[in-house]
Design a protein around this motif. Structure first.
Motif, short mmCIF file in Angstrom:
data_model
loop_
_atom_site.label_atom_id
_atom_site.label_comp_id
_atom_site.label_asym_id
_atom_site.label_seq_id
_atom_site.Cartn_x
_atom_site.Cartn_y
_atom_site.Cartn_z
N VAL A 196 0.82 -1.21 0.00
CA VAL A 196 0.00 0.00 0.00
C VAL A 196 0.86 1.27 0.00
O VAL A 196 0.59 2.21 -0.75
N VAL A 203 0.88 5.11 -4.75
CA VAL A 203 -0.55 5.41 -4.80
C VAL A 203 -0.74 6.89 -4.46
O VAL A 203 -0.05 7.43 -3.59
N ARG A 204 -1.65 7.55 -5.10
CA ARG A 204 -1.90 8.96 -4.79
C ARG A 204 -2.22 9.14 -3.32
O ARG A 204 -3.01 8.37 -2.74
N ASP A 206 -3.99 11.27 -1.70
CA ASP A 206 -5.38 11.56 -1.32
C ASP A 206 -6.23 10.29 -1.27
O ASP A 206 -7.19 10.21 -0.50
N VAL A 207 -5.85 9.28 -2.07
CA VAL A 207 -6.55 7.99 -2.00
C VAL A 207 -6.33 7.34 -0.64
O VAL A 207 -7.28 6.86 0.00
N LEU A 208 -5.08 7.36 -0.16
CA LEU A 208 -4.76 6.73 1.12
C LEU A 208 -5.27 7.55 2.29
O LEU A 208 -5.66 6.99 3.32
N LYS A 210 -8.01 9.32 2.35
CA LYS A 210 -9.45 9.03 2.44
C LYS A 210 -9.70 7.61 2.90
O LYS A 210 -10.60 7.34 3.71
N SER A 211 -8.90 6.66 2.43
CA SER A 211 -9.11 5.25 2.74
C SER A 211 -8.79 4.92 4.19
O SER A 211 -9.52 4.16 4.84
N GLN A 213 -8.36 7.28 6.62
CA GLN A 213 -8.86 8.32 7.52
C GLN A 213 -7.73 8.89 8.39
O GLN A 213 -7.85 9.00 9.62
N GLU A 216 -2.59 13.74 5.70
CA GLU A 216 -1.74 13.58 4.53
C GLU A 216 -0.27 13.47 4.92
O GLU A 216 0.50 12.73 4.30
N GLN A 223 4.96 6.69 3.02
CA GLN A 223 5.43 6.45 1.65
C GLN A 223 6.92 6.75 1.49
O GLN A 223 7.54 6.29 0.53
#
Length: 231
Positions: A196, A203-204, A206-208, A210-211, A213, A216, A223
């Protein structure tokens, strides 16, 4: 008439179940993907491997050593998986089995991961492990995934069903060792945090965000880690 109708339905069911292999379902894949190619010169694989000429097969094709040697646990997870998959032991091809040794430093973890192509049975040889797996999402979205976990001591065994996320964690004060057998020559390993947060390209964020919670900055930090893995 009712009996005749029953026999007709039963006969049709038998025909469907006993249909030719061409009508059977596809076998489970033994690689992550296999892109179709319309090329008569392309190699033909059996279970992801080209079969060796039987005349050139030797005993060494069915032999591997070194599973008695401790793995190097000097990584962020504090564990090391030493595997004997088909790439390590060619004689496993088409046999549907493999084996791994897992070494744990104190507080070492074999992080949440899953094998897309195999179930697993793990036996503890040394130390004390907290091991478990998590079920898939329940039909009711308000219900939680269920955890099945145990504290394992030497001689204890635990089963991890195919494709389910599972883990092992050394809760003892000394190093620990376990041996696991899997019912695939190439079970595949998907280490959840590494996959992940350490994918390439990443992975962007913002996807993580949101996923999971989370903020950033936390995603960006995760990452940025090396994510070298333990196998």
């Amino acid at each position: 008439m009712e009996i005749s109708a029953f026999h007709f339905v039963l006969s049709m069911a038998i025909l469907v179940v006993g249909s030719s292999p061409a009508d059977a379902y596809d076998p489970d894949p033994l690689q992550d993907f296999c892109v179709a190619v319309n090329d008569s010169k392309a190699a033909v694989f059996v279970n992801g491997k080209i079969c060796k000429d039987p005349k050139t097969v030797t005993s060494d094709d069915f032999f591997i050593s070194g599973l008695n040697k401790p793995g190097n646990t000097s990584n962020p997870f504090g564990s090391r998986v030493t595997h004997a998959f088909v790439d390590d032991l060619p004689g496993l091809n088409t046999l549907g089995i493999s084996i791994v040794r897992i070494d744990f430093a104190p507080n070492g973890v074999n992080p949440p991961h899953e094998h897309p192509r195999a179930s697993e049975i793990l036996v503890v040889l040394k130390g004390k492990l907290y091991a478990g797996f998590i079920t898939t999402n329940p039909p009711n979205p308000n219900h939680k995934n269920k955890l099945f976990a145990k504290i394992l001591k030497p001689g204890d065994a635990f089963v991890f069903p195919k494709g389910l996320i599972h883990f092992q964690y050394n809760v003892g004060k000394t190093s620990a060792v376990a041996i696991a057998s899997l019912n695939s020559q190439n079970p595949g390993i998907m280490t959840i945090p590494k996959a992940v947060f350490g994918s390439e390209p990443p992975v962007r964020a913002d996807v993580l965000v949101k996923s999971f919670q989370v903020r950033e900055k936390l995603v960006e930090y995760l990452q940025s880690l090396p994510w070298t893995g333990n196998n």
